[in-house]
Design a protein around this motif. Sequence first.
Motif, PDB file in Angstrom:
ATOM      1  N   THR A  27      36.599  40.171  35.820  1.00  0.00           N
ATOM      2  CA  THR A  27      37.775  39.507  36.586  1.00  0.00           C
ATOM      3  C   THR A  27      38.073  38.074  35.742  1.00  0.00           C
ATOM      4  O   THR A  27      37.346  37.076  36.477  1.00  0.00           O
ATOM      5  CB  THR A  27      37.612  39.470  37.888  1.00  0.00           C
ATOM      6  OG1 THR A  27      37.025  40.852  38.399  1.00  0.00           O
ATOM      7  CG2 THR A  27      38.859  39.213  38.787  1.00  0.00           C
ATOM      8  N   PHE A  28      38.559  37.883  34.766  1.00  0.00           N
ATOM      9  CA  PHE A  28      38.734  36.810  34.034  1.00  0.00           C
ATOM     10  C   PHE A  28      39.400  35.663  34.888  1.00  0.00           C
ATOM     11  O   PHE A  28      38.861  34.437  34.933  1.00  0.00           O
ATOM     12  CB  PHE A  28      39.741  36.833  32.683  1.00  0.00           C
ATOM     13  CG  PHE A  28      39.782  35.726  31.936  1.00  0.00           C
ATOM     14  CD1 PHE A  28      40.974  34.895  32.091  1.00  0.00           C
ATOM     15  CD2 PHE A  28      38.903  35.374  31.067  1.00  0.00           C
ATOM     16  CE1 PHE A  28      41.157  33.717  31.340  1.00  0.00           C
ATOM     17  CE2 PHE A  28      39.132  34.058  30.490  1.00  0.00           C
ATOM     18  CZ  PHE A  28      40.346  33.348  30.566  1.00  0.00           C
ATOM     19  N   ARG A  29      40.221  35.719  35.711  1.00  0.00           N
ATOM     20  CA  ARG A  29      40.817  34.863  36.472  1.00  0.00           C
ATOM     21  C   ARG A  29      40.034  34.032  37.635  1.00  0.00           C
ATOM     22  O   ARG A  29      40.313  32.764  38.029  1.00  0.00           O
ATOM     23  CB  ARG A  29      42.125  35.166  37.418  1.00  0.00           C
ATOM     24  CG  ARG A  29      41.719  36.301  38.510  1.00  0.00           C
ATOM     25  CD  ARG A  29      42.979  36.833  39.136  1.00  0.00           C
ATOM     26  NE  ARG A  29      42.779  37.636  40.280  1.00  0.00           N
ATOM     27  CZ  ARG A  29      42.427  39.019  40.215  1.00  0.00           C
ATOM     28  NH1 ARG A  29      42.378  39.467  38.972  1.00  0.00           N
ATOM     29  NH2 ARG A  29      42.091  39.607  41.225  1.00  0.00           N
ATOM     30  N   ARG A  30      38.683  34.779  37.875  1.00  0.00           N
ATOM     31  CA  ARG A  30      37.593  34.284  38.860  1.00  0.00           C
ATOM     32  C   ARG A  30      36.618  33.091  38.171  1.00  0.00           C
ATOM     33  O   ARG A  30      35.914  32.452  38.541  1.00  0.00           O
ATOM     34  CB  ARG A  30      37.138  35.175  39.414  1.00  0.00           C
ATOM     35  CG  ARG A  30      37.883  35.907  40.261  1.00  0.00           C
ATOM     36  CD  ARG A  30      37.269  36.986  41.080  1.00  0.00           C
ATOM     37  NE  ARG A  30      38.092  37.783  41.881  1.00  0.00           N
ATOM     38  CZ  ARG A  30      37.562  38.783  42.680  1.00  0.00           C
ATOM     39  NH1 ARG A  30      36.255  39.234  42.645  1.00  0.00           N
ATOM     40  NH2 ARG A  30      38.485  39.604  43.489  1.00  0.00           N
ATOM     41  N   TYR A  31      36.937  33.192  36.684  1.00  0.00           N
ATOM     42  CA  TYR A  31      35.540  32.658  35.895  1.00  0.00           C
ATOM     43  C   TYR A  31      36.128  30.988  35.382  1.00  0.00           C
ATOM     44  O   TYR A  31      37.201  30.997  35.033  1.00  0.00           O
ATOM     45  CB  TYR A  31      35.080  33.421  34.816  1.00  0.00           C
ATOM     46  CG  TYR A  31      34.946  34.790  34.992  1.00  0.00           C
ATOM     47  CD1 TYR A  31      35.086  35.802  34.253  1.00  0.00           C
ATOM     48  CD2 TYR A  31      34.381  35.172  36.342  1.00  0.00           C
ATOM     49  CE1 TYR A  31      34.834  37.333  34.127  1.00  0.00           C
ATOM     50  CE2 TYR A  31      34.128  36.793  36.680  1.00  0.00           C
ATOM     51  CZ  TYR A  31      34.297  37.413  35.602  1.00  0.00           C
ATOM     52  OH  TYR A  31      33.943  38.945  35.772  1.00  0.00           O
ATOM     53  N   ARG A  32      35.174  30.435  35.622  1.00  0.00           N
ATOM     54  CA  ARG A  32      35.266  29.085  34.783  1.00  0.00           C
ATOM     55  C   ARG A  32      34.681  29.295  33.306  1.00  0.00           C
ATOM     56  O   ARG A  32      33.845  30.297  33.334  1.00  0.00           O
ATOM     57  CB  ARG A  32      34.330  27.848  35.495  1.00  0.00           C
ATOM     58  CG  ARG A  32      34.494  26.865  34.619  1.00  0.00           C
ATOM     59  CD  ARG A  32      33.779  25.580  35.665  1.00  0.00           C
ATOM     60  NE  ARG A  32      32.427  25.649  35.716  1.00  0.00           N
ATOM     61  CZ  ARG A  32      31.600  25.144  36.466  1.00  0.00           C
ATOM     62  NH1 ARG A  32      32.190  24.259  37.550  1.00  0.00           N
ATOM     63  NH2 ARG A  32      30.387  25.270  36.686  1.00  0.00           N
ATOM     64  N   MET A  33      35.629  28.636  32.556  1.00  0.00           N
ATOM     65  CA  MET A  33      35.350  29.157  30.853  1.00  0.00           C
ATOM     66  C   MET A  33      34.963  27.983  30.223  1.00  0.00           C
ATOM     67  O   MET A  33      35.606  26.707  30.587  1.00  0.00           O
ATOM     68  CB  MET A  33      36.686  29.774  30.518  1.00  0.00           C
ATOM     69  CG  MET A  33      37.188  31.064  31.077  1.00  0.00           C
ATOM     70  SD  MET A  33      35.713  32.382  30.852  1.00  0.00           S
ATOM     71  CE  MET A  33      35.676  32.451  28.936  1.00  0.00           C
ATOM     72  N   ALA A  97      31.550  32.122  29.678  1.00  0.00           N
ATOM     73  CA  ALA A  97      32.077  32.540  31.150  1.00  0.00           C
ATOM     74  C   ALA A  97      30.928  32.318  31.969  1.00  0.00           C
ATOM     75  O   ALA A  97      29.764  32.849  31.924  1.00  0.00           O
ATOM     76  CB  ALA A  97      32.465  33.977  31.228  1.00  0.00           C
ATOM     77  N   ASP A  98      31.406  31.355  32.952  1.00  0.00           N
ATOM     78  CA  ASP A  98      30.590  31.090  34.319  1.00  0.00           C
ATOM     79  C   ASP A  98      31.218  31.890  35.631  1.00  0.00           C
ATOM     80  O   ASP A  98      32.210  31.505  36.007  1.00  0.00           O
ATOM     81  CB  ASP A  98      30.761  29.310  34.435  1.00  0.00           C
ATOM     82  CG  ASP A  98      29.864  29.066  35.530  1.00  0.00           C
ATOM     83  OD1 ASP A  98      29.731  27.654  35.888  1.00  0.00           O
ATOM     84  OD2 ASP A  98      29.320  29.977  36.344  1.00  0.00           O
TER      85      ASP A  98
END
Length: 124
Positions: A27-33, A97-98
């Motif tokens: 769920t990319f939108r939830r990750y700090r990058m 990704a964090d």
Amino acid sequence: VQLQASGGGLVQAGGSLRLSCVASGGTFRRYRMGWFRQAPGKEREFVTAITSSGGSTYYADSVKGRFTISRDNAKNTVSLQMNSLKPEDTAVYYCAADTYAGPDVTMIYEYDYWGQGTLVTVSS
């Protein structure tokens, strides 16, 4: 989560490159990058990071004012625009990704998933 980085290459000092990292399987939108880099013979170091919403960004002093991180949550992509490149920017660049938004964006251990790296070479 799989991360695929691209966009590296050879550029002359003063030039520009744009790196991209596409995420899949999470769920990319939830990750700090974040972006990190590792020069030959040196440890991996923090370059920049962006919060999940894109509302906040963080930069290492060495790249501040020259590099810009951005993200497109609709395309599961984080990008790194690198301008005014210097020979000391030569390194393999990794996106990461964090998934838990830990307290220190600059620390490698905060990041759970890593891309394979893309090589940036800046000639003098």
